[in-house]
Design a protein around this motif. Structure first.
Motif, PDB file in Angstrom:
ATOM      1  N   ASP A 183       0.806  -1.213   0.000  1.00 47.83           N
ATOM      2  CA  ASP A 183       0.000   0.000   0.000  1.00 47.83           C
ATOM      3  C   ASP A 183       0.844   1.270   0.000  1.00 47.83           C
ATOM      4  O   ASP A 183       0.454   2.279  -0.547  1.00 47.83           O
ATOM      5  CB  ASP A 183      -0.908   0.035   1.235  1.00 47.83           C
ATOM      6  CG  ASP A 183      -2.016  -0.995   1.133  1.00 47.83           C
ATOM      7  OD1 ASP A 183      -2.180  -1.533   0.022  1.00 47.83           O
ATOM      8  OD2 ASP A 183      -2.684  -1.249   2.127  1.00 47.83           O
ATOM      9  N   GLU A 184       1.978   1.223   0.655  1.00 49.53           N
ATOM     10  CA  GLU A 184       2.723   2.450   0.897  1.00 49.53           C
ATOM     11  C   GLU A 184       4.021   2.557   0.116  1.00 49.53           C
ATOM     12  O   GLU A 184       4.749   3.537   0.265  1.00 49.53           O
ATOM     13  CB  GLU A 184       3.013   2.573   2.402  1.00 49.53           C
ATOM     14  CG  GLU A 184       1.751   2.615   3.238  1.00 49.53           C
ATOM     15  CD  GLU A 184       2.055   2.775   4.712  1.00 49.53           C
ATOM     16  OE1 GLU A 184       3.190   3.127   5.052  1.00 49.53           O
ATOM     17  OE2 GLU A 184       1.143   2.547   5.505  1.00 49.53           O
ATOM     18  N   GLY A 185       4.325   1.580  -0.679  1.00 49.03           N
ATOM     19  CA  GLY A 185       5.544   1.671  -1.466  1.00 49.03           C
ATOM     20  C   GLY A 185       6.797   1.328  -0.684  1.00 49.03           C
ATOM     21  O   GLY A 185       7.880   1.800  -1.014  1.00 49.03           O
ATOM     22  N   TRP A 186       6.644   0.540   0.376  1.00 46.49           N
ATOM     23  CA  TRP A 186       7.816   0.100   1.131  1.00 46.49           C
ATOM     24  C   TRP A 186       8.305  -1.228   0.577  1.00 46.49           C
ATOM     25  O   TRP A 186       7.555  -1.930  -0.100  1.00 46.49           O
ATOM     26  CB  TRP A 186       7.462  -0.053   2.619  1.00 46.49           C
ATOM     27  CG  TRP A 186       7.240   1.255   3.318  1.00 46.49           C
ATOM     28  CD1 TRP A 186       6.520   2.312   2.847  1.00 46.49           C
ATOM     29  CD2 TRP A 186       7.725   1.636   4.605  1.00 46.49           C
ATOM     30  NE1 TRP A 186       6.540   3.327   3.757  1.00 46.49           N
ATOM     31  CE2 TRP A 186       7.255   2.955   4.846  1.00 46.49           C
ATOM     32  CE3 TRP A 186       8.499   1.012   5.569  1.00 46.49           C
ATOM     33  CZ2 TRP A 186       7.554   3.640   6.019  1.00 46.49           C
ATOM     34  CZ3 TRP A 186       8.781   1.692   6.739  1.00 46.49           C
ATOM     35  CH2 TRP A 186       8.326   2.993   6.962  1.00 46.49           C
ATOM     36  N   GLU A 231       0.338 -14.915  -3.769  1.00 48.15           N
ATOM     37  CA  GLU A 231       1.314 -14.576  -4.809  1.00 48.15           C
ATOM     38  C   GLU A 231       2.685 -14.295  -4.204  1.00 48.15           C
ATOM     39  O   GLU A 231       2.789 -13.824  -3.076  1.00 48.15           O
ATOM     40  CB  GLU A 231       0.851 -13.342  -5.589  1.00 48.15           C
ATOM     41  CG  GLU A 231      -0.381 -13.594  -6.437  1.00 48.15           C
ATOM     42  CD  GLU A 231      -0.843 -12.318  -7.121  1.00 48.15           C
ATOM     43  OE1 GLU A 231      -0.739 -12.248  -8.345  1.00 48.15           O
ATOM     44  OE2 GLU A 231      -1.311 -11.412  -6.420  1.00 48.15           O
ATOM     45  N   THR A 232       3.708 -14.555  -4.984  1.00 46.84           N
ATOM     46  CA  THR A 232       5.072 -14.215  -4.592  1.00 46.84           C
ATOM     47  C   THR A 232       5.643 -13.238  -5.607  1.00 46.84           C
ATOM     48  O   THR A 232       5.491 -13.439  -6.817  1.00 46.84           O
ATOM     49  CB  THR A 232       5.957 -15.471  -4.528  1.00 46.84           C
ATOM     50  OG1 THR A 232       5.411 -16.355  -3.535  1.00 46.84           O
ATOM     51  CG2 THR A 232       7.381 -15.121  -4.132  1.00 46.84           C
ATOM     52  N   TYR A 233       6.247 -12.184  -5.095  1.00 45.99           N
ATOM     53  CA  TYR A 233       6.783 -11.155  -5.981  1.00 45.99           C
ATOM     54  C   TYR A 233       8.296 -11.162  -5.929  1.00 45.99           C
ATOM     55  O   TYR A 233       8.888 -11.262  -4.863  1.00 45.99           O
ATOM     56  CB  TYR A 233       6.259  -9.775  -5.559  1.00 45.99           C
ATOM     57  CG  TYR A 233       4.761  -9.692  -5.468  1.00 45.99           C
ATOM     58  CD1 TYR A 233       3.978  -9.665  -6.621  1.00 45.99           C
ATOM     59  CD2 TYR A 233       4.126  -9.651  -4.236  1.00 45.99           C
ATOM     60  CE1 TYR A 233       2.602  -9.598  -6.541  1.00 45.99           C
ATOM     61  CE2 TYR A 233       2.755  -9.586  -4.149  1.00 45.99           C
ATOM     62  CZ  TYR A 233       1.988  -9.561  -5.300  1.00 45.99           C
ATOM     63  OH  TYR A 233       0.638  -9.500  -5.208  1.00 45.99           O
ATOM     64  N   SER A 234       8.915 -11.016  -7.083  1.00 55.00           N
ATOM     65  CA  SER A 234      10.378 -10.966  -7.151  1.00 55.00           C
ATOM     66  C   SER A 234      10.863  -9.580  -6.737  1.00 55.00           C
ATOM     67  O   SER A 234      10.064  -8.651  -6.554  1.00 55.00           O
ATOM     68  CB  SER A 234      10.837 -11.259  -8.575  1.00 55.00           C
ATOM     69  OG  SER A 234      10.433 -10.185  -9.416  1.00 55.00           O
ATOM     70  N   GLU A 235      12.177  -9.443  -6.621  1.00 55.45           N
ATOM     71  CA  GLU A 235      12.749  -8.144  -6.262  1.00 55.45           C
ATOM     72  C   GLU A 235      12.352  -7.076  -7.282  1.00 55.45           C
ATOM     73  O   GLU A 235      11.972  -5.965  -6.912  1.00 55.45           O
ATOM     74  CB  GLU A 235      14.272  -8.253  -6.183  1.00 55.45           C
ATOM     75  CG  GLU A 235      14.945  -6.938  -5.871  1.00 55.45           C
ATOM     76  CD  GLU A 235      16.459  -7.050  -5.839  1.00 55.45           C
ATOM     77  OE1 GLU A 235      16.965  -8.173  -5.658  1.00 55.45           O
ATOM     78  OE2 GLU A 235      17.125  -6.010  -5.984  1.00 55.45           O
ATOM     79  N   GLU A 236      12.431  -7.427  -8.577  1.00 53.70           N
ATOM     80  CA  GLU A 236      12.099  -6.458  -9.629  1.00 53.70           C
ATOM     81  C   GLU A 236      10.627  -6.045  -9.528  1.00 53.70           C
ATOM     82  O   GLU A 236      10.279  -4.870  -9.658  1.00 53.70           O
ATOM     83  CB  GLU A 236      12.376  -7.049 -11.017  1.00 53.70           C
ATOM     84  CG  GLU A 236      13.853  -7.243 -11.339  1.00 53.70           C
ATOM     85  CD  GLU A 236      14.486  -8.430 -10.617  1.00 53.70           C
ATOM     86  OE1 GLU A 236      13.734  -9.317 -10.157  1.00 53.70           O
ATOM     87  OE2 GLU A 236      15.723  -8.464 -10.495  1.00 53.70           O
ATOM     88  N   ALA A 270       6.589  -0.719  -5.578  1.00 51.24           N
ATOM     89  CA  ALA A 270       6.883   0.386  -4.667  1.00 51.24           C
ATOM     90  C   ALA A 270       6.887   1.706  -5.410  1.00 51.24           C
ATOM     91  O   ALA A 270       6.359   2.714  -4.917  1.00 51.24           O
ATOM     92  CB  ALA A 270       8.236   0.149  -3.993  1.00 51.24           C
ATOM     93  N   ASN A 271       7.470   1.705  -6.613  1.00 57.23           N
ATOM     94  CA  ASN A 271       7.471   2.930  -7.408  1.00 57.23           C
ATOM     95  C   ASN A 271       6.055   3.350  -7.782  1.00 57.23           C
ATOM     96  O   ASN A 271       5.704   4.526  -7.719  1.00 57.23           O
ATOM     97  CB  ASN A 271       8.308   2.738  -8.678  1.00 57.23           C
ATOM     98  CG  ASN A 271       9.785   2.932  -8.417  1.00 57.23           C
ATOM     99  OD1 ASN A 271      10.166   3.780  -7.607  1.00 57.23           O
ATOM    100  ND2 ASN A 271      10.618   2.159  -9.076  1.00 57.23           N
ATOM    101  N   ALA A 272       5.245   2.369  -8.179  1.00 54.94           N
ATOM    102  CA  ALA A 272       3.864   2.671  -8.565  1.00 54.94           C
ATOM    103  C   ALA A 272       3.082   3.229  -7.384  1.00 54.94           C
ATOM    104  O   ALA A 272       2.325   4.193  -7.510  1.00 54.94           O
ATOM    105  CB  ALA A 272       3.190   1.406  -9.103  1.00 54.94           C
ATOM    106  N   ALA A 273       3.292   2.626  -6.219  1.00 53.99           N
ATOM    107  CA  ALA A 273       2.592   3.106  -5.017  1.00 53.99           C
ATOM    108  C   ALA A 273       3.031   4.515  -4.660  1.00 53.99           C
ATOM    109  O   ALA A 273       2.212   5.365  -4.294  1.00 53.99           O
ATOM    110  CB  ALA A 273       2.851   2.153  -3.852  1.00 53.99           C
ATOM    111  N   ALA A 274       4.343   4.771  -4.788  1.00 60.01           N
ATOM    112  CA  ALA A 274       4.851   6.108  -4.468  1.00 60.01           C
ATOM    113  C   ALA A 274       4.281   7.146  -5.429  1.00 60.01           C
ATOM    114  O   ALA A 274       3.905   8.244  -5.031  1.00 60.01           O
ATOM    115  CB  ALA A 274       6.375   6.107  -4.526  1.00 60.01           C
TER     116      ALA A 274
END
Lengths: 158, 104
Positions: free
Chosen positions: B14-17, B58-63, B69-73
């Motif tokens: 939610d917060e881009g962390w 779901e599992t998310y990769s580093e990329e 995070a960028n999209a949330a920011a």
């Protein structure tokens, strides 16, 4: 053993993780953290206290006391603000959780290592905001912390 | 600090962390804003951890985590001007204490 000046001796670290339940950090954990004191101007709080409860009785006029709730003062760190880059402000963003590790008497060597003693404060960042003043002083920002758990005093790094 | 997966997932989606871990620290994770990771922690050897969201499975990769995070920011940055515009439209005014008294 000697008296000392805190400035230039005491070190402050922001440590993201400490695995020990007793809040005893390892050298690796402190090394993976960030040293704060190069930009640090002022420290408030980070003191542990107790509110004793008065417990008078009819036997004597003296007001005896028993231990009451343990407390800590509101804690904050004030840093110098840079016109271009403020990495400490970025890392101490509101909501960040971690530990302030204070090496009160500094370190024996150049870097923190096993055997160095300090206080561990579990905290989260409550606010992080600039200080505005027209006074003749450098620009600063203040980071206020929420003391989230009982601190550990005089722990020896492992 | 060991973070609860669900707590971490909700917060940083939610917060881009992002969640980061360190090769020298076993089973230790920390949640940080992406800018803090890029500006400070990456240079200190921390890496962004892949994230498993137990709510969605779901599992998310580093990329993927960086992109999220960028999209949330960005979304949060766009919300702020909109909020300010909405406040202006409702005629919100500064508190009386903030207003200067007229000069006589």
């Amino acid at each position: 053993m000697a008296r000392f000046l805190r400035r230039g001796t005491t070190r402050f670290y922001w440590v993201p993780t400490i695995a020990s339940a007793a809040l005893v950090p390892t050298t690796a954990e402190v090394t993976a953290g960030t040293r704060l004191d190069s930009q640090l101007n002022e420290v408030a709080g980070f003191t542990f206290g107790n509110n004793p409860i008065n417990a008078p009785d009819f036997l004597t006029t003296f007001v005896g006391q028993v231990a009451g709730e343990d407390t800590s003062e509101d804690s904050s760190l004030t840093f110098y603000e840079d016109t271009v880059t403020n990495p400490i402000r970025t890392l101490l963003a509101k909501g960040a959780s971690g530990y302030i590790f204070i090496l009160k008497a500094g370190t024996a060597g150049a870097n923190p290592a096993a055997g160095d003693k300090g206080d561990t404060w579990p905290v989260s960042v409550g606010s992080n905001a600039p200080i505005y003043t027209a006074d003749n002083e450098t620009a600063k920002y203040m980071v206020r912390f929420i003391n989230t758990a009982r601190p550990a005093a005089d722990v020896t790094m492992t | 600090m060991k973070l609860k997966e669900a707590e971490v997932a909700e917060r940083n989606l939610d917060e881009g962390w992002v969640i980061m871990s360190h090769p020298d620290l076993e089973d230790s994770y920390s949640a940080v804003p992406l800018p803090a990771f890029e500006e400070v922690w990456e240079d200190k050897g921390w890496t962004i951890s892949p994230l498993h969201n137990p709510d969605t499975g779901e599992t998310y990769s580093e990329e993927e985590r960086v992109a999220q995070a960028n999209a949330a920011a960005e979304a949060r940055a766009q919300e702020k001007p909109a909020d300010a515009k909405a406040a202006g439209a409702t005629g919100d005014q500064p508190e009386a204490d903030d207003q200067q008294a007229p000069k006589e």
